[in-house]
Design a protein around this motif. Sequence first.
Motif, PDB file in Angstrom:
ATOM      1  N   VAL A  14      -4.728 -15.466   6.358  1.00  0.00           N
ATOM      2  CA  VAL A  14      -5.905 -15.515   5.493  1.00  0.00           C
ATOM      3  C   VAL A  14      -5.580 -14.814   4.168  1.00  0.00           C
ATOM      4  CG1 VAL A  14      -7.544 -15.589   7.403  1.00  0.00           C
ATOM      5  CG2 VAL A  14      -6.877 -13.369   6.459  1.00  0.00           C
ATOM      6  N   ASP A  15      -6.409 -15.034   3.163  1.00  0.00           N
ATOM      7  CA  ASP A  15      -6.181 -14.414   1.864  1.00  0.00           C
ATOM      8  C   ASP A  15      -6.206 -12.892   1.982  1.00  0.00           C
ATOM      9  OD1 ASP A  15      -6.350 -17.072   0.998  1.00  0.00           O
ATOM     10  OD2 ASP A  15      -7.184 -16.425  -0.927  1.00  0.00           O
ATOM     11  N   ARG A  16      -5.305 -12.264   1.254  1.00  0.00           N
ATOM     12  CA  ARG A  16      -5.159 -10.803   1.185  1.00  0.00           C
ATOM     13  C   ARG A  16      -4.663 -10.182   2.488  1.00  0.00           C
ATOM     14  NH1 ARG A  16     -10.876  -9.490  -0.987  1.00  0.00           N
ATOM     15  NH2 ARG A  16     -11.201 -11.239   0.408  1.00  0.00           N
ATOM     16  N   GLY A  18      -1.703  -9.884   3.193  1.00  0.00           N
ATOM     17  CA  GLY A  18      -0.480  -9.151   2.859  1.00  0.00           C
ATOM     18  C   GLY A  18       0.779 -10.003   2.944  1.00  0.00           C
ATOM     19  N   SER A  20       2.424 -11.892   0.627  1.00  0.00           N
ATOM     20  CA  SER A  20       3.418 -11.715  -0.447  1.00  0.00           C
ATOM     21  C   SER A  20       4.119 -10.360  -0.316  1.00  0.00           C
ATOM     22  CB  SER A  20       2.750 -11.849  -1.819  1.00  0.00           C
ATOM     23  OG  SER A  20       2.246 -13.154  -1.974  1.00  0.00           O
ATOM     24  N   ARG A  41       8.050 -19.156  -2.656  1.00  0.00           N
ATOM     25  CA  ARG A  41       6.600 -19.113  -2.413  1.00  0.00           C
ATOM     26  C   ARG A  41       5.974 -20.453  -2.766  1.00  0.00           C
ATOM     27  NH1 ARG A  41       3.243 -15.081  -6.048  1.00  0.00           N
ATOM     28  NH2 ARG A  41       1.602 -16.152  -4.927  1.00  0.00           N
ATOM     29  N   PHE A  42       4.993 -20.812  -1.964  1.00  0.00           N
ATOM     30  CA  PHE A  42       4.245 -22.047  -2.234  1.00  0.00           C
ATOM     31  C   PHE A  42       2.775 -21.700  -2.420  1.00  0.00           C
ATOM     32  CE2 PHE A  42       7.925 -23.722   0.186  1.00  0.00           C
ATOM     33  CZ  PHE A  42       8.454 -24.475  -0.844  1.00  0.00           C
ATOM     34  N   PRO A  43       2.110 -22.196  -3.475  1.00  0.00           N
ATOM     35  CA  PRO A  43       2.704 -23.066  -4.466  1.00  0.00           C
ATOM     36  C   PRO A  43       3.716 -22.326  -5.335  1.00  0.00           C
ATOM     37  CG  PRO A  43       0.502 -22.384  -5.164  1.00  0.00           C
ATOM     38  CD  PRO A  43       0.697 -21.876  -3.779  1.00  0.00           C
ATOM     39  N   ARG A  45       4.538 -22.113  -8.798  1.00  0.00           N
ATOM     40  CA  ARG A  45       3.814 -22.502 -10.018  1.00  0.00           C
ATOM     41  C   ARG A  45       4.748 -22.752 -11.198  1.00  0.00           C
ATOM     42  NH1 ARG A  45      -2.077 -19.732  -9.486  1.00  0.00           N
ATOM     43  NH2 ARG A  45      -1.971 -19.148  -7.292  1.00  0.00           N
ATOM     44  N   PHE A  72       0.200 -30.406  -3.738  1.00  0.00           N
ATOM     45  CA  PHE A  72       0.691 -29.220  -2.995  1.00  0.00           C
ATOM     46  C   PHE A  72       1.875 -29.634  -2.119  1.00  0.00           C
ATOM     47  CE2 PHE A  72      -3.460 -26.867  -3.583  1.00  0.00           C
ATOM     48  CZ  PHE A  72      -2.928 -25.648  -3.968  1.00  0.00           C
ATOM     49  N   ARG A  97       3.711 -18.782   2.434  1.00  0.00           N
ATOM     50  CA  ARG A  97       2.889 -19.977   2.677  1.00  0.00           C
ATOM     51  C   ARG A  97       3.786 -21.218   2.783  1.00  0.00           C
ATOM     52  NH1 ARG A  97      -2.684 -19.142   1.827  1.00  0.00           N
ATOM     53  NH2 ARG A  97      -3.225 -17.614   0.252  1.00  0.00           N
ATOM     54  N   ARG A 150     -10.080 -20.894  -7.413  1.00  0.00           N
ATOM     55  CA  ARG A 150     -10.739 -21.788  -6.477  1.00  0.00           C
ATOM     56  C   ARG A 150     -10.457 -21.322  -5.057  1.00  0.00           C
ATOM     57  NH1 ARG A 150     -11.940 -27.332  -8.619  1.00  0.00           N
ATOM     58  NH2 ARG A 150     -10.773 -26.912 -10.515  1.00  0.00           N
ATOM     59  N   ALA A 180      -2.447  -7.786  11.006  1.00  0.00           N
ATOM     60  CA  ALA A 180      -2.218  -7.441   9.596  1.00  0.00           C
ATOM     61  C   ALA A 180      -3.069  -6.263   9.130  1.00  0.00           C
ATOM     62  CB  ALA A 180      -2.464  -8.660   8.720  1.00  0.00           C
ATOM     63  N   LYS A 182      -2.568  -3.309  10.263  1.00  0.00           N
ATOM     64  CA  LYS A 182      -1.663  -2.153  10.322  1.00  0.00           C
ATOM     65  C   LYS A 182      -1.221  -1.747   8.913  1.00  0.00           C
ATOM     66  CE  LYS A 182       0.580  -3.360  14.665  1.00  0.00           C
ATOM     67  NZ  LYS A 182       1.864  -3.755  15.241  1.00  0.00           N
ATOM     68  N   SER A 183      -0.584  -0.584   8.812  1.00  0.00           N
ATOM     69  CA  SER A 183      -0.081  -0.154   7.502  1.00  0.00           C
ATOM     70  C   SER A 183       1.038  -1.104   7.076  1.00  0.00           C
ATOM     71  CB  SER A 183       0.468   1.264   7.597  1.00  0.00           C
ATOM     72  OG  SER A 183       1.696   1.252   8.299  1.00  0.00           O
TER      73      SER A 183
HETATM   74  N1  T5A Z   1      -3.092 -23.400  -1.164  1.00  0.00           N
HETATM   75  C1  T5A Z   1      -1.782 -23.054  -1.013  1.00  0.00           C
HETATM   76  C2  T5A Z   1      -3.539 -24.700  -0.833  1.00  0.00           C
HETATM   77  O1  T5A Z   1      -4.726 -25.015  -0.969  1.00  0.00           O
HETATM   78  N2  T5A Z   1      -2.642 -25.618  -0.368  1.00  0.00           N
HETATM   79  C3  T5A Z   1      -1.313 -25.309  -0.211  1.00  0.00           C
HETATM   80  O2  T5A Z   1      -0.522 -26.199   0.204  1.00  0.00           O
HETATM   81  C4  T5A Z   1      -0.860 -23.982  -0.543  1.00  0.00           C
HETATM   82  C5  T5A Z   1       0.597 -23.619  -0.394  1.00  0.00           C
HETATM   83  C6  T5A Z   1      -3.042 -19.830  -3.960  1.00  0.00           C
HETATM   84  C7  T5A Z   1      -4.067 -20.696  -3.315  1.00  0.00           C
HETATM   85  O3  T5A Z   1      -3.535 -21.971  -3.002  1.00  0.00           O
HETATM   86  C8  T5A Z   1      -4.039 -22.412  -1.737  1.00  0.00           C
HETATM   87  C9  T5A Z   1      -4.205 -21.144  -0.975  1.00  0.00           C
HETATM   88  C10 T5A Z   1      -4.652 -20.149  -2.026  1.00  0.00           C
HETATM   89  O4  T5A Z   1      -6.067 -20.166  -2.132  1.00  0.00           O
HETATM   90  P1  T5A Z   1      -1.266 -18.007  -3.357  1.00  0.00           P
HETATM   91  O5  T5A Z   1      -0.729 -18.096  -4.747  1.00  0.00           O
HETATM   92  O6  T5A Z   1      -0.298 -17.820  -2.252  1.00  0.00           O
HETATM   93  O7  T5A Z   1      -2.103 -19.336  -3.041  1.00  0.00           O
HETATM   94  O8  T5A Z   1      -2.407 -16.889  -3.180  1.00  0.00           O
HETATM   95  P2  T5A Z   1      -2.389 -15.351  -3.510  1.00  0.00           P
HETATM   96  O9  T5A Z   1      -3.690 -15.107  -4.139  1.00  0.00           O
HETATM   97  O10 T5A Z   1      -1.136 -14.929  -4.171  1.00  0.00           O
HETATM   98  O11 T5A Z   1      -2.230 -14.661  -2.080  1.00  0.00           O
HETATM   99  P3  T5A Z   1      -3.277 -13.998  -1.126  1.00  0.00           P
HETATM  100  O12 T5A Z   1      -4.592 -13.708  -1.757  1.00  0.00           O
HETATM  101  O13 T5A Z   1      -3.329 -14.862   0.073  1.00  0.00           O
HETATM  102  O14 T5A Z   1      -2.652 -12.582  -0.804  1.00  0.00           O
HETATM  103  P4  T5A Z   1      -1.505 -12.125   0.193  1.00  0.00           P
HETATM  104  O15 T5A Z   1      -0.196 -12.605  -0.320  1.00  0.00           O
HETATM  105  O16 T5A Z   1      -1.831 -12.419   1.597  1.00  0.00           O
HETATM  106  O17 T5A Z   1      -1.596 -10.538   0.052  1.00  0.00           O
HETATM  107  P5  T5A Z   1      -0.784  -9.520  -0.887  1.00  0.00           P
HETATM  108  O18 T5A Z   1       0.481  -9.144  -0.262  1.00  0.00           O
HETATM  109  O19 T5A Z   1      -0.789 -10.018  -2.271  1.00  0.00           O
HETATM  110  O20 T5A Z   1      -1.747  -8.264  -0.750  1.00  0.00           O
HETATM  111  C11 T5A Z   1      -3.115  -8.300  -1.181  1.00  0.00           C
HETATM  112  C12 T5A Z   1      -3.620  -6.848  -1.463  1.00  0.00           C
HETATM  113  O21 T5A Z   1      -3.683  -6.100  -0.253  1.00  0.00           O
HETATM  114  C13 T5A Z   1      -2.818  -4.977  -0.296  1.00  0.00           C
HETATM  115  C14 T5A Z   1      -1.832  -5.263  -1.419  1.00  0.00           C
HETATM  116  O22 T5A Z   1      -1.324  -4.079  -1.971  1.00  0.00           O
HETATM  117  C15 T5A Z   1      -2.684  -6.051  -2.384  1.00  0.00           C
HETATM  118  O23 T5A Z   1      -3.489  -5.213  -3.150  1.00  0.00           O
HETATM  119  N3  T5A Z   1      -2.164  -4.879   1.028  1.00  0.00           N
HETATM  120  C16 T5A Z   1      -2.519  -4.008   1.993  1.00  0.00           C
HETATM  121  N4  T5A Z   1      -3.446  -3.059   2.058  1.00  0.00           N
HETATM  122  C17 T5A Z   1      -3.544  -2.353   3.218  1.00  0.00           C
HETATM  123  N5  T5A Z   1      -2.760  -2.558   4.319  1.00  0.00           N
HETATM  124  C18 T5A Z   1      -1.806  -3.517   4.306  1.00  0.00           C
HETATM  125  N6  T5A Z   1      -1.040  -3.732   5.393  1.00  0.00           N
HETATM  126  C19 T5A Z   1      -1.667  -4.303   3.102  1.00  0.00           C
HETATM  127  N7  T5A Z   1      -0.837  -5.315   2.765  1.00  0.00           N
HETATM  128  C20 T5A Z   1      -1.158  -5.665   1.500  1.00  0.00           C
END
Ligand code: T5A
Length: 210
Positions: A14-16, A18, A20, A41-43, A45, A72, A97, A150, A180, A182-183
């Motif tokens: 799920v989003d956020r 962790g 990346s 990474r996908f996408p 860009r 995509f 992703r 979006r 996810a 966990k620290s």
């Molecule tokens: N999408 C994607 C589609 O619709 N179709 C497709 O085929 C594909 C590939 C962009 C959008 O595209 C969609 C999905 C998305 O909506 P993206 O560029 O990967 O995709 O999205 P991002 O916004 O970059 O990624 P996320 O929001 O999903 O975040 P992450 O990568 O899961 O999380 P991360 O590592 O950036 O961490 C988020 C925050 O949490 C903290 C980090 O420091 C950061 O502030 N954090 C933690 N905090 C506490 N404990 C932990 N264990 C933590 N790990 C991270």
Amino acid sequence: MAARRGALIALEGVDRAGKSTQCRRLVEALREAGHRADLLRFPDRTTEIGQLISSYLGREKNLEDHTIHLLFSANRWEHVPMMKEKLHQGITVVVDRYAFSGVAFTSAKENFCLEWCKQPDVGLPKPDLILFLQLSPEAAAERGNFGHERYETSSFQEKVLQSFCCLMEDKTLNWKTVDASKSIEDLHREIKSIAEETMQETLRTPLRGC
Ligand code: T5A
Ligand code: NA
């Protein structure tokens, strides 16, 4: 004996959750341990298709729902020759992703079924491991507000999570769920250990399409 190929490891969740953060840490750690490893990474860009996707996500451009789904997927396909080359050279490829995000996000929209959504990605290199970073919507909310892109609403994310749950029922794929909440450090150690186990096993399995 054939040379060992690299492993294809995908991080989903799920989003956020962790993804990346963990992808970067994993690639660094594998390299420090003497493995050859690269991050994608996908996408992605940076390509022409990726720039179209990025302007769609940033709401600068509207694209019809089937069209963006296919873009995509095309963004993954355009990297396949390079991915295969790396894997055959023995380089482990970690992807932030993959096709599963593609299916989970589009199928969360009205009038899209999982089966239609899966088709464009059929034949992509099959991951040896898919790590699903599981985080409750409440815990995700504590990691900061949604941005302006979006799909960044709680109700849509809830549907995305349901689609991921359906995809995880496919037992032909090697899904591993990790907690996810966990620290960063604890999660990293767990992910690294599961990844290294998988890398050992790829020695015996040829690269297949998914
Ligand atoms: N999408 C994607 C589609 O619709 N179709 C497709 O085929 C594909 C590939 C962009 C959008 O595209 C969609 C999905 C998305 O909506 P993206 O560029 O990967 O995709 O999205 P991002 O916004 O970059 O990624 P996320 O929001 O999903 O975040 P992450 O990568 O899961 O999380 P991360 O590592 O950036 O961490 C988020 C925050 O949490 C903290 C980090 O420091 C950061 O502030 N954090 C933690 N905090 C506490 N404990 C932990 N264990 C933590 N790990 C991270
Ligand atoms: Na991310």
